[in-house]
Design an enzyme around this catalytic site. Sequence first.
Site, PDB file in Angstrom:
ATOM      1  N   ASP A  84       0.867  -1.183   0.000  1.00 44.88           N
ATOM      2  CA  ASP A  84       0.000   0.000   0.000  1.00 44.88           C
ATOM      3  C   ASP A  84       0.903   1.232   0.000  1.00 44.88           C
ATOM      4  OD1 ASP A  84      -2.202   1.725   0.414  1.00 44.88           O
ATOM      5  OD2 ASP A  84      -3.199   0.194   1.612  1.00 44.88           O
ATOM      6  N   ASP A 137      -3.127   4.682  -2.500  1.00 49.09           N
ATOM      7  CA  ASP A 137      -4.143   5.296  -1.649  1.00 49.09           C
ATOM      8  C   ASP A 137      -4.587   6.642  -2.230  1.00 49.09           C
ATOM      9  OD1 ASP A 137      -5.495   5.313   1.047  1.00 49.09           O
ATOM     10  OD2 ASP A 137      -4.309   7.139   1.270  1.00 49.09           O
ATOM     11  N   HIS A 186     -10.520  -2.189   4.695  1.00 48.95           N
ATOM     12  CA  HIS A 186     -10.198  -1.588   5.994  1.00 48.95           C
ATOM     13  C   HIS A 186     -10.897  -0.253   6.211  1.00 48.95           C
ATOM     14  CE1 HIS A 186      -7.611   0.517   3.213  1.00 48.95           C
ATOM     15  NE2 HIS A 186      -7.380   1.432   4.134  1.00 48.95           N
ATOM     16  N   ASP A 187     -11.447   0.344   5.145  1.00 45.55           N
ATOM     17  CA  ASP A 187     -12.121   1.641   5.242  1.00 45.55           C
ATOM     18  C   ASP A 187     -13.641   1.525   5.239  1.00 45.55           C
ATOM     19  OD1 ASP A 187     -10.006   3.390   5.508  1.00 45.55           O
ATOM     20  OD2 ASP A 187      -9.722   3.651   3.355  1.00 45.55           O
ATOM     21  N   GLU A 220      -7.070   3.789  -5.689  1.00 43.08           N
ATOM     22  CA  GLU A 220      -8.292   4.068  -4.930  1.00 43.08           C
ATOM     23  C   GLU A 220      -8.940   5.323  -5.507  1.00 43.08           C
ATOM     24  OE1 GLU A 220      -9.739   4.660  -0.309  1.00 43.08           O
ATOM     25  OE2 GLU A 220      -7.757   5.375  -0.893  1.00 43.08           O
TER      26      GLU A 220
END
Length: 552
Positions: A97, A199, A328-329, A254
Site C-alpha cells: 500500500d 491510496d 479496511h475503510d 483508490e
Amino acid sequence: MNNWWKKATVYQVYPRSFKDTNNDGIGDIRGIIEKLDYLEKLGIDLLWITPMYVSPQKDNGYDISDYYQIDPLYGTMADFEELVQEAEKRKIAIMMDMVLNHTSTEHQWFKEARKSRNNPYRDFYFWQDPKPDGTPPNNWKSRFGGTAWKYDEATGQSYLHSFDESQADLNWENEAVRKECGKILAFWAKKGIKGVRLDVVNLLSKTPGLPDDPIVGPTGDGRTHNVDGPKIHQYLHELNQQVFGPMQLVTVGEMSSSTPEECVLYSQEEREELSMIFSFYHMKADYQDNAKWTNEPFSLAKLKQSQSLLQQKMHEGNGWNALFYSNHDQPRALSRFGDDRIYRQESAKMLAITLFGQQGTTYIYQGEEIGMTNAYFSTIEEYRDPESLNAYRELLASGVSDREALIILQLKSRDNARTPMQWDDSKYQGFSAVEPWLVVNNNQISAEKELKDPNSIFYTYQRLIAYRKMFPVFTEGDYRLLDEEHSELFCYERTCNQEKLLVISNFTRKNVAYQLPSDYKTAEILESNYGRKQVEAAFQLKPYESLMIYQK
C-alpha cells in the site's frame, strides 16, 4: 502483456489486526508469515498489505514519516524480505500500500518545509495565507471532518490536509515531489514486491490556485477541485513509464468520488496508467443524500444500479475493475448488506457468489472468508479510528443524541473492519496472548471452525477463486443486469462466446419465487450456498439464497 492479474484474487491484510507474534497486542510481519499456509490453502494470488512504513500512527500507518523503513511496530526489513520470499514459495505475490497524496507532518520533508517560507522543501506542500478575515484559505473540508487547513504559527500560513491535520498534502505540481515518489516505488519494487495499491491516488492533482468549492452540501467539500484534477492522468502516465511498466507492477488506484467514465480512463491498458481501479460508487447504497454518517437502511436497488453501471461502462470502455464489498475503510459487508445473525453463513456466501461472478479482479478482506461481522461497540471509548471519533463529535454538535450517534458508528465505522482476526476460540480469538489494541469481536466465529467444516464460507471462497481461473466467461464475458426492477433479487448474466453465467441472489429473509430463463434448462449449478445440485425451471429461493449457474 501478461495480464495474469485479471484472473487473480487479492487478499487484503490489515497487519495491525492480523496476527500478533511478539505479544504487544498489535499484529506484525511474522504473524503474516505464520499464516501464509492458510492463505495458500485459500488459493489467493496477491497479498495486499496496508502501510507498514515508519509512522506516528495517527491514522494507523497512512501517515508515513519514512517511506524507506519498516515500522518497528511490525518488525524489521529482514522480516519483510523473508515475507516476500516465503510468499513467493507459495506462489503469492506481495502488493504494498502506498500513500503518495500526503505525508505525515513528522516526515523530514515537512519538518524542513515548516522552518521558513524560503525553505527548499516549502514547495513540497501547499501553503497559503488565511483570507483577509482570518478564515482558512478556502472552504475545502477534511475527509475526517472540519476544515482542510491547519494554521502554522511559526510561518503565519496554513497547510492543506485533505485528511487528518497530521497528514499534509504533497504538491504534485512540483517535479521534485514526483521524482521522489518514483524513487520510493522503485525501491520497493527492487525488494521484490509485484503490486502497488495507491491510496486516494485520484487526489494528486488539484486545480491551480485552490479555489473555493462552489457546491453547497455534503459533496461541497473541495472535491470539485481536488478529485480527478487537471493533470492526474499525466502524473499517472509518468509513473507508469518510470516505474510501473519497467518494473512490471500490478497497480490498483483508490478512486473515491471518481465518475465511472473517469474510472475507465484510469484503467484502459493503452493509456498506460493503472492496471485497475477501486471505485466506491457502489459503497453508497446505505448513504442518505450522499452523506455517510446517517442511519440509512441499505438499498438493494442502489447496489444493483451502481454495480451494474460500473460493470457495463468498464466492459464497454476496456477498463478494469477491482471487485470488493469490504476493506479496511468500510464496515463489514456481511453486516451491511446481509443478515449477520440468523443467516450469517448464507449471507456471507451469497455476497461472495454475487461479487465473484462479476468482471474484474476479486478482492477479499481479512476475515471476510470466515464471515466476520461488525463489532457493534456500545461505548465511544472502544473506538480508535480518528474518522469515527471526529464523526461522533460532529454528530453530537449537530444535535444527534448520544444513543443515535453510537448506532450510526455501529453501522458505519471503519473500526468494524479492524477488529482482530479471529483464528480460534481462545481468549483473544488466537490473535494475541495479550489484550489487543482494539477490542476483539468475541462472537465464536473462527478460522479454525471454518477449516473443519466442509460446507463453510472459507471453502465457498476457495472454489470461487478456482472458477475464475478455469472459465474465460468470468474475465472476458459481457454483463447484463436481469430483472432490474425486482425489489428482492440481484440477477445478472455474463456471456462470452458459447459460455454463459447466470447469478441469482436473494437479498432478503423471505422465500422468493424465481423463473429460470429457458436457455439455462440444461445448465449446471457451479455454486449454491444451500447445496442445491439440480437446475429447475422454477425455484423457491430461500432466505439469502444465491446460485451461480454455468451454461456451455
